[in-house]
Design an enzyme around this catalytic site. Structure first.
Site, PDB file in Angstrom:
ATOM      1  N   ASP A   8       0.767  -1.250  -0.096  1.00  0.00           N
ATOM      2  CA  ASP A   8      -0.001   0.005  -0.252  1.00  0.00           C
ATOM      3  C   ASP A   8       1.051   1.010  -0.051  1.00  0.00           C
ATOM      4  OD1 ASP A   8      -2.387   1.714   0.183  1.00  0.00           O
ATOM      5  OD2 ASP A   8      -2.168   1.677   2.587  1.00  0.00           O
ATOM      6  N   SER A   9       0.297   2.527  -0.065  1.00  0.00           N
ATOM      7  CA  SER A   9       1.125   3.691   0.075  1.00  0.00           C
ATOM      8  C   SER A   9       1.621   3.936   1.402  1.00  0.00           C
ATOM      9  CB  SER A   9       0.241   4.832  -0.480  1.00  0.00           C
ATOM     10  OG  SER A   9      -0.700   4.807   0.225  1.00  0.00           O
ATOM     11  N   CYS A  71      -4.510  -1.506  -1.830  1.00  0.00           N
ATOM     12  CA  CYS A  71      -4.527  -0.147  -1.968  1.00  0.00           C
ATOM     13  C   CYS A  71      -5.568  -0.093  -3.148  1.00  0.00           C
ATOM     14  CB  CYS A  71      -3.177   0.508  -2.443  1.00  0.00           C
ATOM     15  SG  CYS A  71      -3.360   1.807  -2.852  1.00  0.00           S
ATOM     16  N   GLU A 150      -2.516   9.522   8.501  1.00  0.00           N
ATOM     17  CA  GLU A 150      -1.202   9.414   8.775  1.00  0.00           C
ATOM     18  C   GLU A 150      -0.527  10.205   9.788  1.00  0.00           C
ATOM     19  OE1 GLU A 150       1.414   7.341   6.599  1.00  0.00           O
ATOM     20  OE2 GLU A 150      -0.247   5.593   5.758  1.00  0.00           O
ATOM     21  N   CYS A 184     -10.674   2.898   0.560  1.00  0.00           N
ATOM     22  CA  CYS A 184      -9.475   3.250   0.860  1.00  0.00           C
ATOM     23  C   CYS A 184      -8.928   2.303   2.008  1.00  0.00           C
ATOM     24  CB  CYS A 184      -9.305   4.686   0.850  1.00  0.00           C
ATOM     25  SG  CYS A 184      -7.474   5.248   1.376  1.00  0.00           S
ATOM     26  N   HIS A 186      -7.101   2.718   4.236  1.00  0.00           N
ATOM     27  CA  HIS A 186      -6.619   3.792   5.455  1.00  0.00           C
ATOM     28  C   HIS A 186      -8.286   3.981   6.241  1.00  0.00           C
ATOM     29  CE1 HIS A 186      -2.875   4.636   3.441  1.00  0.00           C
ATOM     30  NE2 HIS A 186      -2.367   5.513   4.634  1.00  0.00           N
TER      31      HIS A 186
END
Ligand code: DGL
Length: 258
Positions: A8-9, A71, A150, A184, A186
């Site tokens: 993932d990022s 992702c 994040e 997403c 996240h």
């Protein structure tokens, strides 16, 4: 020892790793967070493809038996390129999430919150309507959400998060959706918060859906592992804030910079 490569990022992918740990205890995972290039959601398609191929290149230094694109942004834009290049099962998050959302909705009105790039790709709408063209999909791009998740967990950021969630979800609720896709990985970290804010919504998180598809793919290809060895956690850019946030998802996690 064979690994499942997961990327993932950033920390969103760890919510997928955690779900894999829970139901596939014997599997060895090598996870890569491309923190250097995070967030992906505001980047061009060419950049997202380049980052995704580079992630696969780094993961391929390990003996991979399968890979999970944890992702949505990369899955919606780069999956075809990866599937063409790598001769192992490649599992994205979108397909299983779409199937779950279709099963969940009763009034055939689904909302999607995702990165700008995922929304622009129309991957979710197209797939949902391929399976059921009576379903209406309402999307809300959330440009700042993954980065907010994040960032440091302080009072100001918490307030910003609540404001952003109202800004992005309220217009979908006004359209009378009964199901909300967290498109997403996240956003899985906000699931409980969203549930509290909008208790009537049924929430489908892309992080939770992919594991059953992974399990089936491993089983069908006779790739299930019989004993657990180790997990490896890599990032393209190490920082303390990143490792602290990550350890809230997987305690005592230690990242190595690649
Ligand atoms: N976690 C990612 C996703 O599922 C992307 C977040 C970002 O880098 O913008 O789309």
């Amino acid at each position: 020892m064979k690994y499942i490569g997961v990327y993932d990022s950033g920390i969103g992918g760890l919510t997928v790793v955690k779900a894999i740990h829970k139901s596939l205890k014997n599997e060895n995972i090598v996870f890569l967070a491309d923190s250097k290039n995070m967030p992906y959601g505001c980047k061009s398609n060419n950049q997202i493809i380049e980052y995704s191929l580079n992630n696969m290149k780094i993961l391929s230094e390990y003996d991979l038996k399968a890979a999970v694109i944890a992702c949505n942004t990369s899955d919606s834009i780069a999956k075809n390129k990866i599937t063409k290049k790598y001769n192992i099962p490649i599992i994205g998050v979108i397909d299983s999430t779409v199937k779950k959302a279709i099963k969940t909705t009763k009034n055939k009105k689904i909302g999607l919150i995702a990165t700008s790039a995922t929304c622009k790709s129309k991957a979710y709408e197209e797939l949902i309507n391929k399976y059921d063209n009576k379903i209406k999909v309402f999307t809300s791009p959330c440009p700042d959400l993954a980065s907010l998740i994040e960032s440091q967990n302080n009072k100001q950021n918490k307030q910003l998060l609540t404001q952003s969630l109202i800004k992005y979800i309220k217009p979908l609720v006004d359209k009378k959706i009964d199901t909300l896709i967290l498109g997403c990985t996240h956003y899985h970290l906000l699931k409980n918060k969203i549930k509290k804010m909008y208790p009537d919504l049924m929430i489908v998180s892309s992080s939770a859906c992919v594991v059953s598809q992974l399990k089936k793919t491993l089983k069908d290809n006779n790739l299930l592992s019989k004993s657990h060895g180790r997990n490896i956690y890599l990032t393209t850019k190490y920082s303390k804030v990143f490792n602290d946030n990550a350890s809230k998802i997987i305690p005592n996690i230690k990242f190595k910079e690649k």
